[in-house]
Write a protein that holds these residues in place. Structure first.
Motif, PDB file in Angstrom:
ATOM      1  N   ASN A  61     -73.768  -6.600  25.714  1.00 55.47           N
ATOM      2  CA  ASN A  61     -74.912  -6.047  26.433  1.00 55.47           C
ATOM      3  C   ASN A  61     -75.079  -4.592  26.022  1.00 55.47           C
ATOM      4  N   ALA A  62     -76.239  -4.265  25.458  1.00 59.03           N
ATOM      5  CA  ALA A  62     -76.478  -2.903  24.974  1.00 59.03           C
ATOM      6  C   ALA A  62     -76.514  -1.906  26.119  1.00 59.03           C
ATOM      7  N   GLY A  63     -77.017  -2.310  27.284  1.00 56.34           N
ATOM      8  CA  GLY A  63     -77.065  -1.400  28.416  1.00 56.34           C
ATOM      9  C   GLY A  63     -75.684  -1.030  28.919  1.00 56.34           C
ATOM     10  N   PHE A  64     -74.759  -1.970  28.943  1.00 54.43           N
ATOM     11  CA  PHE A  64     -73.387  -1.689  29.358  1.00 54.43           C
ATOM     12  C   PHE A  64     -72.731  -0.719  28.385  1.00 54.43           C
ATOM     13  N   LYS A  65     -72.929  -0.954  27.080  1.00 55.38           N
ATOM     14  CA  LYS A  65     -72.331  -0.082  26.074  1.00 55.38           C
ATOM     15  C   LYS A  65     -72.886   1.328  26.170  1.00 55.38           C
ATOM     16  N   LYS A  66     -74.154   1.449  26.518  1.00 53.03           N
ATOM     17  CA  LYS A  66     -74.783   2.759  26.619  1.00 53.03           C
ATOM     18  C   LYS A  66     -74.304   3.528  27.845  1.00 53.03           C
ATOM     19  N   THR A  67     -73.958   2.798  28.920  1.00 61.93           N
ATOM     20  CA  THR A  67     -73.573   3.455  30.170  1.00 61.93           C
ATOM     21  C   THR A  67     -72.150   3.985  30.115  1.00 61.93           C
ATOM     22  N   MET A  68     -71.204   3.143  29.753  1.00 63.50           N
ATOM     23  CA  MET A  68     -69.806   3.578  29.640  1.00 63.50           C
ATOM     24  C   MET A  68     -69.052   2.592  28.765  1.00 63.50           C
ATOM     25  N   THR A  69     -67.897   3.011  28.296  1.00 60.27           N
ATOM     26  CA  THR A  69     -67.100   2.162  27.422  1.00 60.27           C
ATOM     27  C   THR A  69     -66.327   1.130  28.233  1.00 60.27           C
ATOM     28  N   ALA A  70     -65.854   0.109  27.551  1.00 63.78           N
ATOM     29  CA  ALA A  70     -65.075  -0.933  28.222  1.00 63.78           C
ATOM     30  C   ALA A  70     -63.772  -0.372  28.767  1.00 63.78           C
ATOM     31  N   ARG A  71     -63.169   0.571  28.052  1.00 65.09           N
ATOM     32  CA  ARG A  71     -61.916   1.163  28.529  1.00 65.09           C
ATOM     33  C   ARG A  71     -62.149   1.970  29.793  1.00 65.09           C
ATOM     34  N   ARG A  72     -63.254   2.697  29.853  1.00 61.09           N
ATOM     35  CA  ARG A  72     -63.531   3.494  31.048  1.00 61.09           C
ATOM     36  C   ARG A  72     -63.801   2.588  32.247  1.00 61.09           C
ATOM     37  N   PHE A  73     -64.523   1.503  32.045  1.00 61.92           N
ATOM     38  CA  PHE A  73     -64.770   0.551  33.117  1.00 61.92           C
ATOM     39  C   PHE A  73     -63.455  -0.055  33.603  1.00 61.92           C
ATOM     40  N   GLU A  74     -62.569  -0.347  32.682  1.00 63.76           N
ATOM     41  CA  GLU A  74     -61.271  -0.907  33.047  1.00 63.76           C
ATOM     42  C   GLU A  74     -60.441   0.089  33.842  1.00 63.76           C
ATOM     43  N   LYS A  75     -60.486   1.363  33.464  1.00 66.20           N
ATOM     44  CA  LYS A  75     -59.711   2.377  34.167  1.00 66.20           C
ATOM     45  C   LYS A  75     -60.258   2.611  35.580  1.00 66.20           C
ATOM     46  N   LEU A  76     -61.571   2.585  35.723  1.00 71.21           N
ATOM     47  CA  LEU A  76     -62.153   2.728  37.054  1.00 71.21           C
ATOM     48  C   LEU A  76     -61.772   1.548  37.941  1.00 71.21           C
ATOM     49  N   THR A  77     -61.787   0.343  37.377  1.00 67.52           N
ATOM     50  CA  THR A  77     -61.380  -0.834  38.139  1.00 67.52           C
ATOM     51  C   THR A  77     -59.908  -0.770  38.513  1.00 67.52           C
ATOM     52  N   GLN A  78     -59.101  -0.248  37.620  1.00 66.34           N
ATOM     53  CA  GLN A  78     -57.665  -0.172  37.853  1.00 66.34           C
ATOM     54  C   GLN A  78     -57.328   0.816  38.962  1.00 66.34           C
ATOM     55  N   ASN A  79     -58.030   1.926  39.052  1.00 66.13           N
ATOM     56  CA  ASN A  79     -57.701   2.982  40.005  1.00 66.13           C
ATOM     57  C   ASN A  79     -58.606   3.004  41.235  1.00 66.13           C
ATOM     58  N   LEU A  80     -59.525   2.059  41.345  1.00 66.97           N
ATOM     59  CA  LEU A  80     -60.459   2.047  42.463  1.00 66.97           C
ATOM     60  C   LEU A  80     -59.702   1.978  43.784  1.00 66.97           C
ATOM     61  N   HIS A  81     -60.020   2.890  44.695  1.00 69.95           N
ATOM     62  CA  HIS A  81     -59.317   2.936  45.982  1.00 69.95           C
ATOM     63  C   HIS A  81     -60.226   3.540  47.035  1.00 69.95           C
ATOM     64  N   LEU A  82     -59.917   3.218  48.312  1.00 67.87           N
ATOM     65  CA  LEU A  82     -60.733   3.688  49.431  1.00 67.87           C
ATOM     66  C   LEU A  82     -59.940   4.442  50.479  1.00 67.87           C
ATOM     67  N   CYS A  83     -58.620   4.535  50.345  1.00 65.89           N
ATOM     68  CA  CYS A  83     -57.791   5.162  51.369  1.00 65.89           C
ATOM     69  C   CYS A  83     -56.713   6.003  50.713  1.00 65.89           C
ATOM     70  N   ASP A  84     -56.068   6.828  51.525  1.00 65.13           N
ATOM     71  CA  ASP A  84     -54.974   7.673  51.046  1.00 65.13           C
ATOM     72  C   ASP A  84     -53.694   6.845  51.035  1.00 65.13           C
ATOM     73  N   ARG A  85     -53.246   6.499  49.847  1.00 61.50           N
ATOM     74  CA  ARG A  85     -52.081   5.622  49.725  1.00 61.50           C
ATOM     75  C   ARG A  85     -50.813   6.295  50.245  1.00 61.50           C
ATOM     76  N   ALA A  86     -50.709   7.605  50.122  1.00 63.79           N
ATOM     77  CA  ALA A  86     -49.485   8.294  50.523  1.00 63.79           C
ATOM     78  C   ALA A  86     -49.281   8.260  52.031  1.00 63.79           C
ATOM     79  N   SER A  87     -50.361   8.239  52.818  1.00 62.05           N
ATOM     80  CA  SER A  87     -50.251   8.266  54.275  1.00 62.05           C
ATOM     81  C   SER A  87     -50.453   6.898  54.909  1.00 62.05           C
TER      82      SER A  87
END
Length: 467
Positions: A61-87
């Motif tokens: 998909n040309a639009g996906f490639k233009k927006t961000m790379t596959a590695r960046r999408f993977e890193k965002l998915t890997q680190n996606l979080h909604l709370c403070d893990r330490a507390s």
């Protein structure tokens, strides 16, 4: 999401003892673009996320490639979080919350869903399910539902439009819960909180309906209707199966106590019902069906006649209005948001994102009276058109991730081929070399770089231009 994702990425790096060279902090624009790509993935569904960035022109998909790379999408998915893990409190500690990982999202979304749409008269309470891949402790078995196994959610939806006003997540049975009836009682009272004294009609299934609950709703100024189990506490003894006997199709008995009416009838099977929004003795006619008897013969000698089966009004009202959650599920299941993962709370995250999209679509559709928004060329405006426009607005002109990730790469490479740039034949007609034009010279060439979309001479102009 931006703040906690950046915090969780640092937490993972400290825990592992080494830095991640492919990670850099995200921002609001990039997170919006990330959510927009996940919405588009539900429309253009592919088996694997990496396929959206494939080099094959029929898959990538040309639009996906233009927006961000596959590695960046993977890193965002890997680190996606909604709370403070330490507390985060552990199980057994004071203040432990089974939904701590998405509590911040629930606090915002639930208030917005409740305030954005005025409830109509008829509302539906029913059980929904979130499909998952994998084994999680909150996963429930639901033999009577189309989705036999998944994460359970109870929903309060509008019977007419399918708008979801509230949703309650079930993550397991607590130790203090005694019976299923008590659980259904607590679920309904929590879902209708804020509707007291407004005289809405609540329709629910047999899991929730009981005499104590109906009486509680009546005291709060709410009417209700739903089938129930005749063995429930408080149900009239005279209407239990052992005392009623065998019923013919269309035959029914009713019993009243105050404003609460109990009904037992037979259509395809025996159904017991409790209602506080209809008087006893009122009979409605269900849609006709073809039946045949020996003494019923028409003028042509045929024996088939079509007639309706008498039904008590509570069941007709239930059949007409017990569809709000089903409407919401139909809109939600058309296009999924998010990819399968190994963390159960992310299924609930994407469930609420998808639910907000459905609610926004319902509001837009009703506010415009079915007319399409500007820019739709007068065509029918469906949910697919709405999701595409929403994703495009979230992504906007964002292209920052690609440039930032390229800047993070090693810059000492001698050849631009590492980045995918190659000298290829551009066209049959020669055009001016961009590198020579920049130096004030005029040379033409049929070759160039397709990624940069420029013509370049076959000599040293290619490498000189890419430096």
């Amino acid at each position: 999401m931006v703040e906690q994702t950046n915090s969780y990425a640092l937490y993972r790096q400290r825990r592992s003892g080494k830095s991640d060279p492919h990670w850099h902090p995200t921002d609001l624009r990039e997170m919006k673009a990330y959510i927009g790509l996940n919405i588009l993935m539900g429309i253009n569904q592919l088996p694997d996320a990496d396929m959206y960035w494939a080099s094959d022109i029929f898959i990538g998909n040309a639009g996906f490639k233009k927006t961000m790379t596959a590695r960046r999408f993977e890193k965002l998915t890997q680190n996606l979080h909604l709370c403070d893990r330490a507390s985060e409190p552990v199980r057994g500690e004071r203040g432990y919350d089974g939904l701590y990982k998405i509590r911040a999202l629930l606090d915002v979304v639930e208030n917005t869903m409740w305030d954005s749409y005025t409830p109509n008269r008829c509302l539906t309470i029913d059980q929904g399910a979130v499909a998952v891949k994998g084994s999680f402790s909150p996963t429930q078995c639901m033999p009577s539902k189309p989705l036999k196994k998944g994460l359970k959610v109870w929903m309060l939806c509008d019977s007419r439009s399918g708008y979801c006003h509230r949703a309650r997540i079930y993550v397991g049975k607590a130790s203090e819960e005694a019976a299923v009836a008590a659980l259904g009682y607590r679920v309904v009272t929590s879902l209708v909180r804020g509707l007291e004294g407004k005289h809405h009609h609540i329709f629910m299934d047999s899991f929730f309906t009981s005499v104590p609950l109906m009486q509680r709703l009546l005291r709060n100024g709410l009417y209700a209707c739903g089938p129930t189990q005749p063995s429930r506490r408080g149900y009239p003894e005279v209407l239990r199966p052992c005392n009623v006997g065998k019923l013919s199709p269309g035959e029914f008995y009713q019993c009243q106590r105050g404003n609460l009416v109990a009904t037992v009838t037979r259509d395809t099977k025996v159904v017991s019902c409790l209602s506080s929004n209809s008087a006893p003795g009122i009979v409605g006619i269900s849609p006709g069906r073809q039946q045949q008897h020996e003494w019923e013969v028409d003028s042509d000698g045929g024996g088939g006649v079509s007639f309706g089966v008498p039904h008590p009004l509570p069941l007709l009202l239930y059949q007409e209005n017990m569809r709000g959650v089903d409407l919401c599920d139909q809109l939600r299941e058309c296009y999924q948001v998010g990819r399968p993962c190994k963390k159960w709370w992310r299924y609930f995250l994407w469930f609420y994102v998808n639910l907000c999209i459905v609610n926004a679509y319902v509001i837009l559709r009703e506010s415009r009276g079915g007319a399409p928004p500007a820019g739709c060329n007068g065509k029918q405006f469906t949910q697919r058109h709405f999701r595409v426009r929403l994703a495009q607005q979230l992504i906007g002109d964002y292209q920052g991730a690609r440039g930032m990730e390229r800047a993070a790469r090693k810059r000492h490479a001698d050849s631009p081929i590492e980045y995918g740039h190659r000298l290829d034949r551009m066209s049959e007609r020669s055009r001016r070399c961009r590198n020579c034009t920049n130096k004030g010279l005029r040379h033409e060439s049929v070759f160039g770089c397709k990624i940069c979309n420029v013509h370049l001479c076959r000599g040293g102009c290619f490498s000189e231009f890419h430096k």
